[in-house]
Design a protein around this motif. Structure first.
Motif, PDB file in Angstrom:
ATOM      1  N   UNK A 259      14.305  -7.191 -29.253  1.00 24.23           N
ATOM      2  CA  UNK A 259      14.128  -8.698 -29.309  1.00 24.23           C
ATOM      3  C   UNK A 259      15.186  -9.355 -30.064  1.00 24.23           C
ATOM      4  N   UNK A 260      15.600  -8.967 -31.097  1.00 22.84           N
ATOM      5  CA  UNK A 260      16.493  -9.619 -32.073  1.00 22.84           C
ATOM      6  C   UNK A 260      17.784  -8.405 -32.051  1.00 22.84           C
ATOM      7  N   UNK A 261      18.777  -8.577 -31.264  1.00 19.36           N
ATOM      8  CA  UNK A 261      19.788  -7.451 -30.969  1.00 19.36           C
ATOM      9  C   UNK A 261      20.714  -7.522 -32.431  1.00 19.36           C
ATOM     10  N   UNK A 262      20.716  -8.300 -33.068  1.00 16.04           N
ATOM     11  CA  UNK A 262      21.750  -8.496 -34.057  1.00 16.04           C
ATOM     12  C   UNK A 262      20.924  -9.381 -35.416  1.00 16.04           C
ATOM     13  N   UNK A 263      20.677  -8.795 -36.408  1.00 15.43           N
ATOM     14  CA  UNK A 263      19.913  -9.477 -37.555  1.00 15.43           C
ATOM     15  C   UNK A 263      20.152  -8.955 -38.821  1.00 15.43           C
ATOM     16  N   UNK A 264      20.277 -10.033 -39.883  1.00 13.46           N
ATOM     17  CA  UNK A 264      20.475  -9.603 -41.104  1.00 13.46           C
ATOM     18  C   UNK A 264      19.698  -8.702 -42.019  1.00 13.46           C
ATOM     19  N   UNK A 265      19.947  -7.925 -42.814  1.00 11.89           N
ATOM     20  CA  UNK A 265      18.947  -6.946 -43.522  1.00 11.89           C
ATOM     21  C   UNK A 265      17.849  -7.562 -43.934  1.00 11.89           C
ATOM     22  N   UNK A 266      18.237  -8.655 -44.662  1.00  7.37           N
ATOM     23  CA  UNK A 266      17.173  -9.389 -45.503  1.00  7.37           C
ATOM     24  C   UNK A 266      15.907 -10.178 -44.412  1.00  7.37           C
ATOM     25  N   UNK A 267      16.505 -10.549 -43.377  1.00 11.22           N
ATOM     26  CA  UNK A 267      15.551 -11.222 -42.401  1.00 11.22           C
ATOM     27  C   UNK A 267      14.955  -9.848 -41.826  1.00 11.22           C
ATOM     28  N   UNK A 268      15.543  -8.886 -41.449  1.00 12.04           N
ATOM     29  CA  UNK A 268      15.006  -7.780 -40.910  1.00 12.04           C
ATOM     30  C   UNK A 268      13.555  -7.253 -41.926  1.00 12.04           C
ATOM     31  N   UNK A 269      13.938  -7.103 -43.113  1.00 15.36           N
ATOM     32  CA  UNK A 269      13.067  -6.654 -44.195  1.00 15.36           C
ATOM     33  C   UNK A 269      11.933  -7.658 -44.101  1.00 15.36           C
ATOM     34  N   UNK A 270      12.127  -9.078 -44.262  1.00 14.55           N
ATOM     35  CA  UNK A 270      11.142  -9.842 -44.416  1.00 14.55           C
ATOM     36  C   UNK A 270      10.263  -9.738 -43.183  1.00 14.55           C
ATOM     37  N   UNK A 271      10.726 -10.100 -41.827  1.00 16.39           N
ATOM     38  CA  UNK A 271       9.939  -9.922 -40.580  1.00 16.39           C
ATOM     39  C   UNK A 271       8.976  -8.548 -40.705  1.00 16.39           C
ATOM     40  N   UNK A 272       9.622  -7.540 -40.862  1.00 13.85           N
ATOM     41  CA  UNK A 272       8.755  -6.121 -40.725  1.00 13.85           C
ATOM     42  C   UNK A 272       7.646  -6.112 -41.678  1.00 13.85           C
ATOM     43  N   UNK A 273       8.160  -6.494 -42.835  1.00 12.21           N
ATOM     44  CA  UNK A 273       6.944  -6.203 -43.978  1.00 12.21           C
ATOM     45  C   UNK A 273       5.906  -7.168 -43.568  1.00 12.21           C
ATOM     46  N   UNK A 274       6.188  -8.628 -43.073  1.00  9.03           N
ATOM     47  CA  UNK A 274       5.213  -9.194 -42.639  1.00  9.03           C
ATOM     48  C   UNK A 274       4.241  -8.720 -41.674  1.00  9.03           C
ATOM     49  N   UNK A 275       5.014  -7.828 -40.583  1.00 12.73           N
ATOM     50  CA  UNK A 275       4.330  -7.058 -39.625  1.00 12.73           C
ATOM     51  C   UNK A 275       3.515  -5.833 -40.138  1.00 12.73           C
ATOM     52  N   UNK A 276       3.511  -5.538 -41.389  1.00 16.33           N
ATOM     53  CA  UNK A 276       2.888  -4.337 -41.798  1.00 16.33           C
ATOM     54  C   UNK A 276       3.705  -3.170 -42.173  1.00 16.33           C
TER      55      UNK A 276
END
Length: 157
Positions: free
Chosen positions: A103-120
């Protein structure tokens, strides 16, 4: 008649796979393949059956072979892993990260970690390393995670 039998019948592959997984779990999550061979001898499980089941578990990501495989004596023999271990996370967790990157082909590490930790997701760093090793993502020196063409074209995972 056969339909009735199959309700209580366990798949022989799964029966062997579950026994192997239980042994590895019992030994702390990591076992020399030679120890599995000794167990197979004691239980009269053939060496080719053991190798076939273990290799299928590796292919399906239920097991890992972190130290690689011994050189095969012949082409027709199943590969022999040096060591097998349980992955620290499930294939479903890897798939969740891959879906995110589709869905997000290019993403910063901080954003990726935030989003995925919120996703569990818990072991995000380790899961990301695995996805990068498998060639589904790449990490730039500036801290951006990019989905690779392999991931984008591989819609099923």
């Amino acid at each position: 008649m056969q339909g009735q039998k199959s309700e209580s019948y366990e798949d022989p592959f799964e029966e062997i796979a579950n026994a192997i997984m239980a042994i590895i779990k019992e030994k702390g999550g990591r076992v020399e393949f030679s120890d599995l061979e000794k167990w197979a001898d004691l239980t009269n499980l053939g060496k080719y059956t053991l190798r076939t089941v273990v290799n299928e578990l590796i292919v399906s990501a239920r097991l890992k072979a972190p130290e690689g495989f011994y050189d095969a004596e012949t082409e027709i023999e199943p590969p022999i892993p040096k060591v097998v271990e349980l992955p620290k996370f499930s294939p479903a967790e890897i798939e969740k990260l891959k879906e995110y990157l589709r869905e997000y082909h290019s993403v910063g590490l901080l954003r990726l970690f935030e989003d995925l930790s919120r996703a569990g997701l818990k072991e995000i760093n380790e899961i990301l390393k695995e996805v990068i090793e498998e060639g589904y993502a790449e990490l730039t020196p500036s801290g951006v995670v990019n989905a690779t063409k392999k991931l984008i074209h591989d819609q099923k995972g």
